[in-house]
Design a protein around this motif. Structure first.
Motif, PDB file in Angstrom:
ATOM      1  N   PHE A 123      -0.947 -13.832  12.853  1.00  0.00           N
ATOM      2  CA  PHE A 123      -0.276 -14.082  14.124  1.00  0.00           C
ATOM      3  C   PHE A 123      -0.394 -12.871  15.027  1.00  0.00           C
ATOM      4  O   PHE A 123      -0.259 -11.732  14.584  1.00  0.00           O
ATOM      5  CB  PHE A 123       1.217 -14.385  13.901  1.00  0.00           C
ATOM      6  CG  PHE A 123       1.446 -15.654  13.144  1.00  0.00           C
ATOM      7  CD1 PHE A 123       1.604 -16.853  13.821  1.00  0.00           C
ATOM      8  CD2 PHE A 123       1.479 -15.659  11.764  1.00  0.00           C
ATOM      9  CE1 PHE A 123       1.805 -18.038  13.123  1.00  0.00           C
ATOM     10  CE2 PHE A 123       1.677 -16.832  11.057  1.00  0.00           C
ATOM     11  CZ  PHE A 123       1.837 -18.024  11.741  1.00  0.00           C
ATOM     12  N   TYR A 159       1.654 -11.243  18.049  1.00  0.00           N
ATOM     13  CA  TYR A 159       3.023 -11.374  18.550  1.00  0.00           C
ATOM     14  C   TYR A 159       3.273 -10.397  19.682  1.00  0.00           C
ATOM     15  O   TYR A 159       2.623  -9.356  19.796  1.00  0.00           O
ATOM     16  CB  TYR A 159       4.051 -11.180  17.424  1.00  0.00           C
ATOM     17  CG  TYR A 159       4.010  -9.813  16.776  1.00  0.00           C
ATOM     18  CD1 TYR A 159       4.779  -8.767  17.258  1.00  0.00           C
ATOM     19  CD2 TYR A 159       3.209  -9.574  15.664  1.00  0.00           C
ATOM     20  CE1 TYR A 159       4.755  -7.511  16.669  1.00  0.00           C
ATOM     21  CE2 TYR A 159       3.171  -8.332  15.063  1.00  0.00           C
ATOM     22  CZ  TYR A 159       3.941  -7.304  15.571  1.00  0.00           C
ATOM     23  OH  TYR A 159       3.899  -6.066  14.986  1.00  0.00           O
ATOM     24  N   VAL A 204       5.701 -12.624  11.048  1.00  0.00           N
ATOM     25  CA  VAL A 204       6.200 -11.989  12.274  1.00  0.00           C
ATOM     26  C   VAL A 204       7.650 -11.546  12.132  1.00  0.00           C
ATOM     27  O   VAL A 204       8.015 -10.445  12.570  1.00  0.00           O
ATOM     28  CB  VAL A 204       6.024 -12.921  13.497  1.00  0.00           C
ATOM     29  CG1 VAL A 204       6.649 -12.311  14.746  1.00  0.00           C
ATOM     30  CG2 VAL A 204       4.546 -13.207  13.732  1.00  0.00           C
ATOM     31  N   GLN A 205       8.500 -12.356  11.521  1.00  0.00           N
ATOM     32  CA  GLN A 205       9.913 -11.984  11.397  1.00  0.00           C
ATOM     33  C   GLN A 205      10.086 -10.747  10.512  1.00  0.00           C
ATOM     34  O   GLN A 205      10.895  -9.869  10.823  1.00  0.00           O
ATOM     35  CB  GLN A 205      10.736 -13.161  10.865  1.00  0.00           C
ATOM     36  CG  GLN A 205      10.828 -14.316  11.853  1.00  0.00           C
ATOM     37  CD  GLN A 205      11.299 -13.887  13.241  1.00  0.00           C
ATOM     38  OE1 GLN A 205      12.253 -13.123  13.398  1.00  0.00           O
ATOM     39  NE2 GLN A 205      10.625 -14.373  14.265  1.00  0.00           N
ATOM     40  N   ARG A 221       7.842  -8.415  10.107  1.00  0.00           N
ATOM     41  CA  ARG A 221       7.306  -7.294  10.873  1.00  0.00           C
ATOM     42  C   ARG A 221       8.284  -6.867  11.960  1.00  0.00           C
ATOM     43  O   ARG A 221       8.471  -5.675  12.216  1.00  0.00           O
ATOM     44  CB  ARG A 221       5.956  -7.677  11.477  1.00  0.00           C
ATOM     45  CG  ARG A 221       5.250  -6.535  12.142  1.00  0.00           C
ATOM     46  CD  ARG A 221       4.821  -5.476  11.146  1.00  0.00           C
ATOM     47  NE  ARG A 221       4.096  -4.421  11.840  1.00  0.00           N
ATOM     48  CZ  ARG A 221       4.234  -3.132  11.576  1.00  0.00           C
ATOM     49  NH1 ARG A 221       5.027  -2.733  10.602  1.00  0.00           N
ATOM     50  NH2 ARG A 221       3.564  -2.247  12.252  1.00  0.00           N
ATOM     51  N   VAL A 270      11.489 -11.114  19.799  1.00  0.00           N
ATOM     52  CA  VAL A 270      10.117 -11.606  19.788  1.00  0.00           C
ATOM     53  C   VAL A 270       9.967 -12.515  21.012  1.00  0.00           C
ATOM     54  O   VAL A 270      10.701 -13.489  21.164  1.00  0.00           O
ATOM     55  CB  VAL A 270       9.805 -12.395  18.490  1.00  0.00           C
ATOM     56  CG1 VAL A 270       8.398 -12.976  18.541  1.00  0.00           C
ATOM     57  CG2 VAL A 270       9.990 -11.517  17.261  1.00  0.00           C
ATOM     58  N   GLN A 324       4.643 -15.733  19.734  1.00  0.00           N
ATOM     59  CA  GLN A 324       3.708 -15.518  18.643  1.00  0.00           C
ATOM     60  C   GLN A 324       2.655 -16.614  18.699  1.00  0.00           C
ATOM     61  O   GLN A 324       2.949 -17.740  19.088  1.00  0.00           O
ATOM     62  CB  GLN A 324       4.404 -15.473  17.291  1.00  0.00           C
ATOM     63  CG  GLN A 324       5.133 -16.730  16.899  1.00  0.00           C
ATOM     64  CD  GLN A 324       5.904 -16.533  15.602  1.00  0.00           C
ATOM     65  OE1 GLN A 324       6.474 -15.467  15.352  1.00  0.00           O
ATOM     66  NE2 GLN A 324       5.924 -17.547  14.769  1.00  0.00           N
TER      67      GLN A 324
END
Length: 106
Positions: A4, A6, A23-24, A26, A47, A50
Motif C-alpha cells: 500500500f 499511504y 498501513v495501520q 505502520r 491516515v 491508502q
C-alpha cells in the motif's frame, strides 16, 4: 502480496507519503516515534488515504512519483479528486506490434 501507498496528515499540516504492507501498524510506528525521521518531529495525526498496489516494486515506483507532488495535489489525491493513475506515468506501450512490411520496388 499487496503493498500500500499511504498518505499521512502531520500535526504541522504537511502530508507524508510512505509504503507498507500493513498501513495501520505502520501508522502506529510513526505515531510512537519509531517510524520515519520526518514523522518524529511532525507527529502524524491521521491516515489521509491508502492505495493498494500489486507488489513492492509497484509501491516503490508510486511512492517515488507521489513524493514529488505538491501538498495540494497530494490532498486532492487523498480526497478522491485525483486518481493514483492520473499522477503516475502511463505504462509503456507494448513494443511487439507488427510493423507493416515495406513493398519491394517493381
Amino acid at each position: 502480496m499487496p503493498w500500500f501507498l499511504y498518505l499521512l496528515e502531520c500535526a504541522d499540516g504537511s502530508v507524508y507519503t510512505g509504503i507498507a504492507v500493513d498501513v495501520q501498524a505502520r501508522f502506529a510506528q510513526h505515531a510512537n516515534g519509531t517510524g520515519a525521521r520526518y514523522t518524529r518531529s511532525r507527529k502524524p495525526v491521521r491516515v489521509l488515504a491508502q492505495f493498494e498496489l500489486a507488489d513492492r516494486a509497484s509501491a516503490l515506483r508510486a511512492e517515488y512519483r507521489v513524493k514529488r507532488l505538491t501538498p495540494r495535489v497530494k490532498r486532492a489525491l487523498a480526497a478522491g479528486e485525483r486518481t493514483l493513475d492520473s499522477v503516475l506515468p502511463a505504462p509503456p506501450e507494448p513494443s511487439g506490434r507488427a510493423q507493416p512490411e515495406a513493398e519491394a520496388p517493381a
